[in-house]
Design an enzyme around this catalytic site. Structure first.
Site, short mmCIF file in Angstrom:
data_model
loop_
_atom_site.label_atom_id
_atom_site.label_comp_id
_atom_site.label_asym_id
_atom_site.label_seq_id
_atom_site.Cartn_x
_atom_site.Cartn_y
_atom_site.Cartn_z
N GLU A 143 -12.01 -41.67 -33.16
CA GLU A 143 -12.83 -42.53 -34.02
C GLU A 143 -13.03 -43.86 -33.34
O GLU A 143 -12.11 -44.38 -32.71
CB GLU A 143 -12.10 -42.77 -35.36
CG GLU A 143 -12.60 -41.92 -36.48
CD GLU A 143 -11.90 -42.23 -37.80
OE1 GLU A 143 -11.28 -43.30 -37.95
OE2 GLU A 143 -11.98 -41.39 -38.69
N ARG A 178 -4.04 -35.39 -53.67
CA ARG A 178 -2.80 -35.50 -54.46
C ARG A 178 -2.81 -36.84 -55.19
O ARG A 178 -3.72 -37.64 -55.01
CB ARG A 178 -1.60 -35.45 -53.52
CG ARG A 178 -1.74 -36.52 -52.43
CD ARG A 178 -0.52 -36.74 -51.62
NE ARG A 178 -0.80 -37.52 -50.43
CZ ARG A 178 -0.88 -38.84 -50.37
NH1 ARG A 178 -0.74 -39.56 -51.47
NH2 ARG A 178 -1.14 -39.46 -49.25
N GLY A 215 0.21 -40.85 -43.56
CA GLY A 215 1.19 -41.91 -43.80
C GLY A 215 1.19 -42.96 -42.70
O GLY A 215 2.22 -43.56 -42.41
N GLY A 216 0.02 -43.17 -42.11
CA GLY A 216 -0.09 -44.21 -41.07
C GLY A 216 0.44 -43.77 -39.72
O GLY A 216 0.48 -44.54 -38.77
P1 ADP Z 1 -3.23 -41.99 -42.66
O1 ADP Z 1 -3.69 -40.69 -43.20
O2 ADP Z 1 -2.14 -41.84 -41.64
O3 ADP Z 1 -2.90 -42.99 -43.73
P2 ADP Z 1 -5.87 -43.14 -42.26
O4 ADP Z 1 -6.92 -42.43 -41.49
O5 ADP Z 1 -5.97 -43.11 -43.75
O6 ADP Z 1 -4.44 -42.57 -41.80
O7 ADP Z 1 -5.79 -44.65 -41.78
C1 ADP Z 1 -4.73 -45.52 -42.14
C2 ADP Z 1 -5.09 -46.94 -41.74
O8 ADP Z 1 -5.30 -47.03 -40.33
C3 ADP Z 1 -6.35 -47.50 -42.35
O9 ADP Z 1 -6.14 -48.02 -43.63
C4 ADP Z 1 -6.72 -48.59 -41.36
O10 ADP Z 1 -5.92 -49.73 -41.52
C5 ADP Z 1 -6.34 -47.95 -40.04
N1 ADP Z 1 -7.50 -47.23 -39.46
C6 ADP Z 1 -7.78 -45.91 -39.59
N2 ADP Z 1 -8.91 -45.58 -38.95
C7 ADP Z 1 -9.37 -46.70 -38.39
C8 ADP Z 1 -10.51 -47.04 -37.58
N3 ADP Z 1 -11.38 -46.10 -37.20
N4 ADP Z 1 -10.67 -48.32 -37.19
C9 ADP Z 1 -9.78 -49.28 -37.54
N5 ADP Z 1 -8.69 -49.05 -38.29
C10 ADP Z 1 -8.47 -47.78 -38.72
#
Ligand code: ADP
Length: 452
Positions: free
Chosen positions: A199, A291, A163-164
């Site tokens: 990452e 999900r 969830g960000g």
């Molecule tokens: P969550 O599971 O909390 O939603 P995510 O891994 O799906 O986390 O990432 C959510 C958002 O964070 C992505 O859509 C992007 O905007 C940003 N993000 C995630 N990983 C990276 C990355 N390696 N580099 C830049 N932005 C990233």
């Protein structure tokens, strides 16, 4: 097919699931917290059971109470919606042990993909590119070594985050050690596990995700992609399908990659494979959500298919055939949150005094609010979603503008409706030329400046 399904959720997604069940002739059981006794899902379901107090831990995360409700009412399946218990393998396991079908993948798959560091390893093994980074890291020293190897800026991500939340940007070596230690402590506090991974931080990427549906007979289908780059604090605000940025070649590659991952793990159910794409159209797997997603209706609109019905059919053991299904037109979703965008998106729940929901051709509103309803303070700020469909992107945008202009939610609360109207005027959105940073760094500052 199931006779009775319990919905272990609340809000718009609970209403959404009940609607499909009614059409399928499945009777429904709502569970609700004491704060939700006047919620729409309680009225719409055939039966409703109060499972505890207002706090999520007391009710919507209260596994013994939810299982007891299913046993008492004789439900033979549970749909977890999104959030709450939807990605909790322990819950799926208990359902299984009690002979109740969990509408979702197996607990083993959930364990594998719920750990984002492990999911990255799966992607690599399946031959899908991932963002350069590390595996699971247990101590700060190891994290620092990886960060150096990958090169700054890096993101430290909680393996069990979502969830960000649970992400921290480290721009320089000097601040790395302190930030890593903080990130691990935060992950421990928020997700019950301090495990993190590193990452490479991609500069201004796009977030594009592919919808998967797979049955118990080994059939795996993709149902298009969703462009989810309009985000604030890593949370999606507006989504569209298809992505205006993805060309045919990239599209085929994304679908192939998503399918490879689903096939590699023997995935069953609806799932979403998320990718980041850089400006040169290189794509990288970031995670898989096991999900239904908040933004699933845009896929439903372009494919003219009910994803919840498909989830239920798959859970009941039916075979899915989407080989003849193709997308048509363009769909956009606007998240209608009760937030005050002029006050740093502060949550703004309260009583709804006046409500006018837009309608007409190509307009869909998935919500649980009604006139007189008081939005409780205990849950997320999503009141509902406005989804519009058009023959093409231009038409969908025009329809979005029209529908937003009709939408009235008045009372003690503020919503993102006026904010969405302004997003639709931005050059970035109109041209389809935006990335995950555009909203926060360009569109929002401009909107705020104009209104001050
Ligand atoms: P969550 O599971 O909390 O939603 P995510 O891994 O799906 O986390 O990432 C959510 C958002 O964070 C992505 O859509 C992007 O905007 C940003 N993000 C995630 N990983 C990276 C990355 N390696 N580099 C830049 N932005 C990233």
């Amino acid at each position: 097919m199931f006779k009775k399904l319990l919905i272990a959720n609340r809000g718009e997604i609970a209403v959404r699931i009940i609607r499909t069940c009614k059409e399928l002739g499945i009777s429904t059981v709502a569970v609700y917290s004491k704060a939700d006794k006047n919620s729409l899902h309680v009225y719409l379901a055939d039966e409703a059971v109060c499972v505890g107090g207002p706090l999520p831990q007391e009710s919507y995360l209260n596994i013994p109470a939810i299982i007891a409700a299913a046993e008492l009412t004789g439900a033979d399946a549970i749909h977890p919606g999104y959030g709450f218990l939807s990605e909790n393998p322990g819950f799926a396991e208990i359902c299984k042990a009690c002979g109740i079908e969990f509408v979702g993948p197996s607990p083993e798959t959930m364990v594998l993909m719920g750990d984002k560091a492990k999911a990255r390893e799966v992607a690599v093994k399946a031959g899908v590119p991932v963002v350069p980074g590390s595996g699971l890291i247990k101590n700060a020293k190891e994290a620092l070594e990886f960060a150096r190897k990958v090169g700054f800026p890096v993101l430290v991500k909680a393996a069990h985050g979502g969830g960000g939340r649970g992400m921290r940007l480290i721009e320089r070596e000097e601040e790395a050690e302190t930030l890593i230690v903080t990130a691990m402590a935060e992950a421990e506090a928020a997700f019950g596990s301090g495990e993190v991974y590193i990452e490479k931080y991609l500069i201004e990427p796009r977030h594009v995700e592919v919808q998967i549906i797979a049955d118990k007979h080994g059939n795996v289908f993709t149902l298009g992609e969703r462009e989810c780059s309009l985000q604030r604090r890593h949370q999606k605000i507006v989504e569209e399908s298809p992505s205006p940025f993805v060309d045919e070649t990239l599209r085929e590659e994304l679908y192939k990659a998503a399918k490879k991952i689903a096939e590699y793990i023997g995935y069953v159910g609806a799932g979403t494979v998320e990718f980041l794409i850089d400006k040169d159209k290189n794509f990288y797997f970031i995670e898989m959500n096991t999900r239904i997603q908040v933004e699933h209706p845009i896929t439903e609109m372009v494919f003219n298919k009910d994803l919840i019905a498909m989830q239920i059919a798959v859970a009941a053991g039916e075979e899915v055939d989407l080989s003849q299904t193709s997308p048509k037109g363009h769909a956009i979703e606007f998240r209608i949150n009760c937030e005050d965008y002029e006050k740093d998106f502060r949550p703004s729940p309260g009583r709804i005094r006046k409500l006018l929901i837009p309608g007409g051709f190509g307009v869909r509103v998935d919500t649980y609010i009604y006139e007189g309803y008081e939005v409780p303070v205990y849950y997320d700020s999503l009141l509902g979603k406005l989804i519009v469909w058009g023959e093409n992107r231009k038409e969908a945008i025009k329809r979005g503008k029209r529908a937003l202009s009709e939408f009235i939610i008045e009372g003690e609360l503020k919503t993102l409706i006026p904010f969405h109207e302004k997003i639709l005027e931005s050059e970035e959105f109109l041209k389809g030329n935006y990335n995950t940073k555009s909203l926060e760094e360009a569109i929002l500052p401009r909107i705020l400046k104009a209104s001050s």
